[in-house]
Motif scaffolding. Structure first.
Motif, short mmCIF file in Angstrom:
data_model
loop_
_atom_site.label_atom_id
_atom_site.label_comp_id
_atom_site.label_asym_id
_atom_site.label_seq_id
_atom_site.Cartn_x
_atom_site.Cartn_y
_atom_site.Cartn_z
N ARG A 77 31.80 43.00 41.15
CA ARG A 77 32.67 43.74 40.24
C ARG A 77 34.08 43.70 40.80
O ARG A 77 34.40 44.36 41.78
CB ARG A 77 32.22 45.19 40.06
CG ARG A 77 32.96 45.87 38.89
CD ARG A 77 32.67 47.35 38.82
NE ARG A 77 33.26 48.05 39.97
CZ ARG A 77 33.10 49.34 40.21
NH1 ARG A 77 32.35 50.08 39.43
NH2 ARG A 77 33.66 49.91 41.27
N VAL A 78 34.94 42.94 40.15
CA VAL A 78 36.29 42.69 40.67
C VAL A 78 37.37 43.37 39.83
O VAL A 78 38.56 43.27 40.15
CB VAL A 78 36.57 41.18 40.77
CG1 VAL A 78 35.63 40.53 41.76
CG2 VAL A 78 36.43 40.51 39.39
N GLY A 79 36.96 44.04 38.75
CA GLY A 79 37.93 44.75 37.92
C GLY A 79 37.28 45.92 37.22
O GLY A 79 36.09 45.91 36.93
N ILE B 93 35.89 46.43 45.66
CA ILE B 93 34.99 45.47 45.02
C ILE B 93 33.56 45.80 45.47
O ILE B 93 33.32 46.10 46.63
CB ILE B 93 35.36 44.03 45.43
CG1 ILE B 93 36.71 43.66 44.82
CG2 ILE B 93 34.30 43.04 44.98
CD1 ILE B 93 37.21 42.29 45.23
N TYR C 209 32.48 34.44 35.02
CA TYR C 209 32.89 35.82 34.79
C TYR C 209 32.04 36.50 33.72
O TYR C 209 31.33 35.86 32.95
CB TYR C 209 34.36 35.87 34.36
CG TYR C 209 34.57 35.43 32.92
CD1 TYR C 209 34.57 36.36 31.88
CD2 TYR C 209 34.73 34.09 32.60
CE1 TYR C 209 34.74 35.96 30.56
CE2 TYR C 209 34.90 33.68 31.29
CZ TYR C 209 34.90 34.63 30.27
OH TYR C 209 35.05 34.24 28.98
N SER D 290 34.20 46.79 32.82
CA SER D 290 34.11 46.18 34.14
C SER D 290 34.24 44.66 34.03
O SER D 290 33.73 44.05 33.09
CB SER D 290 32.76 46.52 34.79
OG SER D 290 32.66 47.91 35.05
N LEU D 291 34.93 44.09 34.99
CA LEU D 291 35.03 42.64 35.09
C LEU D 291 34.20 42.19 36.28
O LEU D 291 34.42 42.65 37.41
CB LEU D 291 36.49 42.21 35.28
CG LEU D 291 36.72 40.72 35.54
CD1 LEU D 291 36.28 39.88 34.35
CD2 LEU D 291 38.19 40.46 35.88
N LYS E 265 37.16 35.99 43.79
CA LYS E 265 38.44 35.78 43.14
C LYS E 265 38.24 35.00 41.84
O LYS E 265 37.57 33.97 41.82
CB LYS E 265 39.40 35.03 44.07
CG LYS E 265 39.81 35.84 45.29
CD LYS E 265 40.85 35.11 46.13
CE LYS E 265 41.29 35.94 47.33
NZ LYS E 265 42.32 35.23 48.15
N ILE F 74 41.51 37.15 34.58
CA ILE F 74 42.05 38.48 34.85
C ILE F 74 42.86 38.97 33.66
O ILE F 74 42.75 40.13 33.23
CB ILE F 74 42.94 38.46 36.11
CG1 ILE F 74 42.13 38.09 37.35
CG2 ILE F 74 43.62 39.82 36.31
CD1 ILE F 74 41.09 39.09 37.75
N PHE G 251 40.60 40.07 30.77
CA PHE G 251 40.06 41.41 31.03
C PHE G 251 41.09 42.49 30.73
O PHE G 251 40.80 43.50 30.07
CB PHE G 251 39.59 41.48 32.48
CG PHE G 251 39.49 42.86 33.06
CD1 PHE G 251 38.53 43.75 32.61
CD2 PHE G 251 40.36 43.28 34.06
CE1 PHE G 251 38.44 45.03 33.14
CE2 PHE G 251 40.27 44.54 34.60
CZ PHE G 251 39.31 45.42 34.14
N LYS G 252 42.32 42.28 31.21
CA LYS G 252 43.36 43.28 30.99
C LYS G 252 43.71 43.42 29.52
O LYS G 252 43.89 44.54 29.01
CB LYS G 252 44.60 42.91 31.81
CG LYS G 252 44.41 43.05 33.31
CD LYS G 252 45.68 42.71 34.07
CE LYS G 252 45.51 42.91 35.56
NZ LYS G 252 46.74 42.57 36.33
N THR H 69 42.33 46.05 39.50
CA THR H 69 41.72 44.88 40.13
C THR H 69 41.91 45.03 41.63
O THR H 69 42.93 44.60 42.18
CB THR H 69 42.36 43.57 39.63
OG1 THR H 69 43.79 43.66 39.76
CG2 THR H 69 42.01 43.32 38.17
#
Length: 198
Positions: free
Chosen positions: A39-41, A58, A126, A143-144, A150, A156, A159-160, A175
């Motif tokens: 989970r990176v975001g 993370i 992803y 959640s990303l 990375k 990214i 996701f945003k 993030t």
């Protein structure tokens, strides 16, 4: 003051409408979704979470589909980067629904059933996952997840944008760093978990 109250009211209204706009990944394949994810975001609209945004790390999860269609999700947080002899983990049981890519689970912490929807994934890089819960008011979370620590700038940004369009304030879309800094063990995911042999 009046403008601030109007802004808050509009944000709440937008977030209450979010759930109806959420659709799962087309032709979702749970077997292809299985395996390790980071989970990176995270986009989270809970006001109580705001003080902890800078401490977000993370985390790592393992998706394990079950024969009955349910999914076991084992999560390890960044704080178990294994400075001790064992790793702490938590298992969530996501129950299948009639719609592929949509699951539900019972939160013992909140004593509520929550919905989980995989809204976008290419399985190899992803996944964007939407969580919905209704407590004293409706809360949403995006959640990303990545197969690696990375992800590309394009992912990214996707996701945003997904989070912003659905009413999440910019400062609630996070993030966290993949590692480094003076307090590294608080910022690195549990990539050593589970320990060998477990």
């Amino acid at each position: 003051m009046r403008i601030a109250l109007v802004t808050i009211a509009m944000t709440m209204l937008l977030l209450q409408e979010v759930k109806a706009d959420i659709q799962p990944q087309k032709n979702f394949d749970v077997q292809r979704f299985a395996g390790k994810w980071y989970r990176v975001g995270l986009a989270y609209d809970s006001l109580s979470f705001a003080p902890y945004r800078s401490k977000l790390t993370i985390s790592m999860g393992m998706v394990d589909p079950q024969p009955n269609g349910d999914v076991n999700m084992t999560m390890w947080t960044g704080r178990c980067v294994c400075l001790s002899t064992s790793c702490k983990s938590k298992v969530y049981v996501y129950e299948k629904t009639d719609t592929p890519g949509v699951f539900s689970y019972f939160s013992s912490r909140h004593n509520k059933v929550k919905d989980i929807t995989v809204v976008d994934t290419n399985y190899t890089e992803y996944a964007i996952v939407f969580k919905f819960k209704k407590m004293n008011r409706e809360y949403s979370q995006v959640s990303l997840y990545g197969r690696t620590l990375k992800l590309s700038p394009e992912v990214i940004e996707k996701f945003k944008t997904f989070s912003l369009v659905r009413g999440f304030p910019k400062d609630s879309i996070l993030t966290p760093p993949a590692g480094g800094g003076r307090d590294t063990h608080h910022h690195t995911p549990a990539y050593n978990c589970p320990r060998s042999g477990n």
